[in-house]
Design a protein around this motif. Structure first.
Motif, PDB file in Angstrom:
ATOM      1  N   THR A 306      20.213   0.623 -10.812  1.00  0.00           N
ATOM      2  CA  THR A 306      19.553   1.631 -10.017  1.00  0.00           C
ATOM      3  C   THR A 306      18.096   1.751 -10.457  1.00  0.00           C
ATOM      4  O   THR A 306      17.732   1.333 -11.558  1.00  0.00           O
ATOM      5  CB  THR A 306      20.237   2.993 -10.163  1.00  0.00           C
ATOM      6  N   VAL A 307      17.265   2.306  -9.585  1.00  0.00           N
ATOM      7  CA  VAL A 307      15.851   2.506  -9.886  1.00  0.00           C
ATOM      8  C   VAL A 307      15.598   4.003 -10.019  1.00  0.00           C
ATOM      9  O   VAL A 307      15.887   4.773  -9.092  1.00  0.00           O
ATOM     10  CB  VAL A 307      14.959   1.910  -8.773  1.00  0.00           C
ATOM     11  N   GLN A 308      15.073   4.432 -11.168  1.00  0.00           N
ATOM     12  CA  GLN A 308      14.766   5.837 -11.393  1.00  0.00           C
ATOM     13  C   GLN A 308      13.367   6.157 -10.857  1.00  0.00           C
ATOM     14  O   GLN A 308      12.390   5.531 -11.240  1.00  0.00           O
ATOM     15  CB  GLN A 308      14.832   6.147 -12.899  1.00  0.00           C
ATOM     16  N   VAL A 309      13.309   7.136  -9.947  1.00  0.00           N
ATOM     17  CA  VAL A 309      12.055   7.568  -9.345  1.00  0.00           C
ATOM     18  C   VAL A 309      11.803   9.012  -9.761  1.00  0.00           C
ATOM     19  O   VAL A 309      12.675   9.871  -9.584  1.00  0.00           O
ATOM     20  CB  VAL A 309      12.109   7.452  -7.809  1.00  0.00           C
ATOM     21  N   SER A 310      10.615   9.288 -10.316  1.00  0.00           N
ATOM     22  CA  SER A 310      10.308  10.613 -10.854  1.00  0.00           C
ATOM     23  C   SER A 310       9.080  11.191 -10.165  1.00  0.00           C
ATOM     24  O   SER A 310       8.115  10.474  -9.878  1.00  0.00           O
ATOM     25  CB  SER A 310      10.063  10.542 -12.367  1.00  0.00           C
ATOM     26  N   LEU A 311       9.133  12.528  -9.954  1.00  0.00           N
ATOM     27  CA  LEU A 311       8.017  13.242  -9.349  1.00  0.00           C
ATOM     28  C   LEU A 311       8.045  14.687  -9.830  1.00  0.00           C
ATOM     29  O   LEU A 311       9.027  15.400  -9.625  1.00  0.00           O
ATOM     30  CB  LEU A 311       8.105  13.199  -7.818  1.00  0.00           C
ATOM     31  N   ALA A 312       6.976  15.114 -10.503  1.00  0.00           N
ATOM     32  CA  ALA A 312       6.797  16.509 -10.926  1.00  0.00           C
ATOM     33  C   ALA A 312       8.007  17.038 -11.692  1.00  0.00           C
ATOM     34  O   ALA A 312       8.504  18.135 -11.429  1.00  0.00           O
ATOM     35  CB  ALA A 312       6.506  17.380  -9.722  1.00  0.00           C
ATOM     36  N   GLY A 313       8.529  16.257 -12.626  1.00  0.00           N
ATOM     37  CA  GLY A 313       9.652  16.700 -13.435  1.00  0.00           C
ATOM     38  C   GLY A 313      11.004  16.485 -12.807  1.00  0.00           C
ATOM     39  O   GLY A 313      12.029  16.687 -13.469  1.00  0.00           O
ATOM     40  N   ASN A 314      11.077  16.109 -11.544  1.00  0.00           N
ATOM     41  CA  ASN A 314      12.338  15.811 -10.882  1.00  0.00           C
ATOM     42  C   ASN A 314      12.514  14.297 -10.803  1.00  0.00           C
ATOM     43  O   ASN A 314      11.540  13.552 -10.731  1.00  0.00           O
ATOM     44  CB  ASN A 314      12.371  16.409  -9.472  1.00  0.00           C
ATOM     45  N   SER A 315      13.761  13.831 -10.792  1.00  0.00           N
ATOM     46  CA  SER A 315      14.009  12.398 -10.705  1.00  0.00           C
ATOM     47  C   SER A 315      15.295  12.135  -9.937  1.00  0.00           C
ATOM     48  O   SER A 315      16.199  12.973  -9.904  1.00  0.00           O
ATOM     49  CB  SER A 315      14.100  11.763 -12.094  1.00  0.00           C
ATOM     50  N   ILE A 316      15.357  10.970  -9.322  1.00  0.00           N
ATOM     51  CA  ILE A 316      16.556  10.518  -8.629  1.00  0.00           C
ATOM     52  C   ILE A 316      16.784   9.057  -8.982  1.00  0.00           C
ATOM     53  O   ILE A 316      15.893   8.368  -9.473  1.00  0.00           O
ATOM     54  CB  ILE A 316      16.432  10.665  -7.099  1.00  0.00           C
ATOM     55  N   ALA A 317      17.999   8.578  -8.727  1.00  0.00           N
ATOM     56  CA  ALA A 317      18.356   7.184  -8.952  1.00  0.00           C
ATOM     57  C   ALA A 317      18.664   6.539  -7.612  1.00  0.00           C
ATOM     58  O   ALA A 317      19.499   7.035  -6.853  1.00  0.00           O
ATOM     59  CB  ALA A 317      19.558   7.070  -9.882  1.00  0.00           C
ATOM     60  N   VAL A 318      17.982   5.447  -7.295  1.00  0.00           N
ATOM     61  CA  VAL A 318      18.162   4.730  -6.034  1.00  0.00           C
ATOM     62  C   VAL A 318      18.838   3.395  -6.336  1.00  0.00           C
ATOM     63  O   VAL A 318      18.361   2.625  -7.179  1.00  0.00           O
ATOM     64  CB  VAL A 318      16.815   4.497  -5.326  1.00  0.00           C
ATOM     65  N   GLN A 319      19.951   3.116  -5.665  1.00  0.00           N
ATOM     66  CA  GLN A 319      20.710   1.897  -5.927  1.00  0.00           C
ATOM     67  C   GLN A 319      19.969   0.660  -5.421  1.00  0.00           C
ATOM     68  O   GLN A 319      19.394   0.664  -4.343  1.00  0.00           O
ATOM     69  CB  GLN A 319      22.089   1.975  -5.269  1.00  0.00           C
ATOM     70  N   GLY A 320      19.997  -0.425  -6.232  1.00  0.00           N
ATOM     71  CA  GLY A 320      19.361  -1.675  -5.847  1.00  0.00           C
ATOM     72  C   GLY A 320      20.130  -2.405  -4.755  1.00  0.00           C
ATOM     73  O   GLY A 320      21.230  -2.001  -4.348  1.00  0.00           O
ATOM     74  N   ILE A 321      19.543  -3.504  -4.278  1.00  0.00           N
ATOM     75  CA  ILE A 321      20.103  -4.269  -3.158  1.00  0.00           C
ATOM     76  C   ILE A 321      21.086  -5.313  -3.679  1.00  0.00           C
ATOM     77  O   ILE A 321      20.763  -6.095  -4.575  1.00  0.00           O
ATOM     78  CB  ILE A 321      18.982  -4.960  -2.368  1.00  0.00           C
ATOM     79  N   ARG A 322      22.265  -5.350  -3.091  1.00  0.00           N
ATOM     80  CA  ARG A 322      23.278  -6.338  -3.444  1.00  0.00           C
ATOM     81  C   ARG A 322      23.528  -7.275  -2.271  1.00  0.00           C
ATOM     82  O   ARG A 322      23.445  -6.874  -1.113  1.00  0.00           O
ATOM     83  CB  ARG A 322      24.603  -5.656  -3.809  1.00  0.00           C
ATOM     84  N   GLU A 323      23.839  -8.537  -2.592  1.00  0.00           N
ATOM     85  CA  GLU A 323      24.316  -9.454  -1.562  1.00  0.00           C
ATOM     86  C   GLU A 323      25.799  -9.212  -1.333  1.00  0.00           C
ATOM     87  O   GLU A 323      26.502  -8.703  -2.213  1.00  0.00           O
ATOM     88  CB  GLU A 323      24.113 -10.912  -2.002  1.00  0.00           C
ATOM     89  N   SER A 324      26.273  -9.595  -0.167  1.00  0.00           N
ATOM     90  CA  SER A 324      27.710  -9.558   0.064  1.00  0.00           C
ATOM     91  C   SER A 324      28.391 -10.552  -0.876  1.00  0.00           C
ATOM     92  O   SER A 324      27.795 -11.542  -1.315  1.00  0.00           O
ATOM     93  CB  SER A 324      28.028  -9.912   1.519  1.00  0.00           C
ATOM     94  N   THR A 325      29.632 -10.275  -1.219  1.00  0.00           N
ATOM     95  CA  THR A 325      30.330 -11.128  -2.191  1.00  0.00           C
ATOM     96  C   THR A 325      30.486 -12.554  -1.678  1.00  0.00           C
ATOM     97  O   THR A 325      30.274 -13.519  -2.421  1.00  0.00           O
ATOM     98  CB  THR A 325      31.715 -10.535  -2.504  1.00  0.00           C
ATOM     99  N   TYR A 326      30.815 -12.711  -0.401  1.00  0.00           N
ATOM    100  CA  TYR A 326      31.039 -14.038   0.158  1.00  0.00           C
ATOM    101  C   TYR A 326      29.987 -14.364   1.213  1.00  0.00           C
ATOM    102  O   TYR A 326      29.454 -13.476   1.879  1.00  0.00           O
ATOM    103  CB  TYR A 326      32.438 -14.132   0.775  1.00  0.00           C
ATOM    104  N   GLY A 327      29.710 -15.640   1.355  1.00  0.00           N
ATOM    105  CA  GLY A 327      28.747 -16.086   2.345  1.00  0.00           C
ATOM    106  C   GLY A 327      28.761 -17.591   2.448  1.00  0.00           C
ATOM    107  O   GLY A 327      29.658 -18.274   1.925  1.00  0.00           O
ATOM    108  N   ALA A 328      27.760 -18.129   3.121  1.00  0.00           N
ATOM    109  CA  ALA A 328      27.676 -19.570   3.326  1.00  0.00           C
ATOM    110  C   ALA A 328      26.226 -20.010   3.277  1.00  0.00           C
ATOM    111  O   ALA A 328      25.317 -19.265   3.646  1.00  0.00           O
ATOM    112  CB  ALA A 328      28.298 -19.965   4.662  1.00  0.00           C
ATOM    113  N   ASP A 329      26.007 -21.235   2.790  1.00  0.00           N
ATOM    114  CA  ASP A 329      24.724 -21.919   2.858  1.00  0.00           C
ATOM    115  C   ASP A 329      24.916 -23.155   3.735  1.00  0.00           C
ATOM    116  O   ASP A 329      25.971 -23.809   3.686  1.00  0.00           O
ATOM    117  CB  ASP A 329      24.242 -22.363   1.480  1.00  0.00           C
ATOM    118  N   ALA A 330      23.898 -23.483   4.505  1.00  0.00           N
ATOM    119  CA  ALA A 330      23.962 -24.683   5.343  1.00  0.00           C
ATOM    120  C   ALA A 330      22.553 -25.213   5.524  1.00  0.00           C
ATOM    121  O   ALA A 330      21.577 -24.461   5.475  1.00  0.00           O
ATOM    122  CB  ALA A 330      24.600 -24.377   6.697  1.00  0.00           C
ATOM    123  N   GLY A 331      22.444 -26.533   5.725  1.00  0.00           N
ATOM    124  CA  GLY A 331      21.122 -27.115   5.909  1.00  0.00           C
ATOM    125  C   GLY A 331      21.198 -28.566   6.347  1.00  0.00           C
ATOM    126  O   GLY A 331      22.282 -29.128   6.538  1.00  0.00           O
TER     127      GLY A 331
END
Length: 369
Positions: A306-331
């Protein structure tokens, strides 16, 4: 007796009046609230800006993971071409002769376009990357090759619903190696990258700007088996990849309510299983080769902080970006092997996940001597 009673009464009455006054002062707020009256005023916290819904730093961390993964897979591809390649002028699938050139170099240019859909409080982004690669390789022993490569890229990140943009300038240094024994090839690649990042968040008080650094590291191991069918081939492949990304903490400057953002960390491990199919045509002393591949991808481990964001003594935690567990590559790949010493090629690589897709085109030149 009557005077005594009057004297006691004169003392008790003031005492009772004072006690009642103290009780009224002490319990009046609670009584008023219980009767539906307004509660006592409390300080109003400063509201967070739209960074609570989306921080472009999340996109930067995900972009570093993706660009690092792309570089690793290109290095793995380069490790199995050149001296280990099997589409030489003696016929696709034939071994290189003892007089094969010992050194080779390659240059590439590429462009990538990707899109991430909304997930959680993250509202989605669009990314465009342009870059160039230069590499040098050599044969160290029969069947064993190694090389080093440098990748320089710039990524433009746009999160339009959050009114945020960022620029990611990433330099990566990679090494690769391959050992070929009969139809088997074992390839290895590793990278280290360092980035300069600048972001812009629009506010009613003007842009809030920030500048900070990032890093990415990764490794790839791939095992393949070459099976020839005349001038065609099928090459099953099994790969294991690990990439880790880090972005530094930063303080915004300017704008309305500039925030402090803590550092962020992300790591991803995946297994890839698939195959390449190809065919070549010999025209005089030249070869035209086409191939296509598909891979099943399992992101079996993801640790995105998570990413901690702070402002004037207050803070929140924002969850990072995840890929889906399954997928495919092609080329797909197309090569024009002009001689034993020169090859022009073009590649397309696509990544397809639930909520994420990426499309990359590459053109390159390889020279051997």
């Amino acid at each position: 007796m009557t005077g005594l009673r009057l004297n006691v009464g004169r003392r008790i009455v003031p005492f009772l009046i004072g006690a009642i006054a103290i009780m009224v002062v002490a319990f009046a707020p609670s009584l008023a609230q219980a009767q539906g009256g307004p509660p006592p005023p409390t300080p109003t916290p400063i509201p967070f800006p739209n960074l609570t819904d989306n921080t472009v730093q999340l996109s930067v961390g995900a972009a570093q993971l993706d660009i690092g993964s792309n570089f690793l897979q290109r290095l793995g591809r380069q490790a199995t071409w050149g001296y280990a390649q099997r589409d030489n002028a003696a016929g696709g699938g034939a071994s290189e002769s003892a007089e094969a050139p010992r050194y080779r170099t390659w240059v590439e240019g590429y462009g990538n376009k990707s899109r991430t859909d909304a997930q959680g409080t993250f509202v989605g982004d669009k990314r465009r990357t342009w870059g160039g690669v230069a590499g040098l390789g050599m044969t160290l022993a029969p069947g064993f090759t190694a090389g080093v490569s440098v990748d320089q890229s710039r990524t433009k990140i746009d999160a339009p619903l959050a009114l945020q943009t960022a620029t990611l300038d990433l330099t990566q240094i990679g090494i690769n190696a391959a050992y070929t024994n009969g139809p088997w090839t074992l390839a290895f690649a590793a990278i280290h990258g360092f980035a300069s990042i600048h972001s812009n968040r629009s506010t009613t008080g003007g842009p809030a700007l920030s500048g900070y650094d990032g890093r990415v590291d990764g490794a790839l191991v791939e095992l393949s088996y070459y099976q020839a069918f005349g001038q065609s081939r099928v090459v099953p492949k099994l790969g294991l990849e690990y990439v880790v990304s880090h972005t530094d903490a930063f303080q915004e400057i300017g704008g309305l309510n500039p925030v402090n953002v803590a550092d962020a960390h992300g790591e991803r491990a995946r297994v890839m299983a698939g195959a390449e199919v190809g065919h070549y045509w010999i025209v005089g002393q030249q070869i035209f080769d086409v191939s296509a591949y598909g891979k099943f991808v399992d992101n079996f481990s993801q640790n995105i902080s998570t990413v901690q964001v702070s402002l004037a003594g207050n803070s929140i935690a924002v969850q990072g970006i995840r890929e889906s567990t399954y997928g495919a590559d092609a080329g797909a790949n197309m090569s024009w092997i002009m001689s034993r010493n020169a090859r022009l090629y073009a590649n397309f690589d696509g990544k397809f996940r639930d909520g994420f897709n990426s499309h990359q085109g590459t053109v390159g030149l390889e020279v051997k001597w």
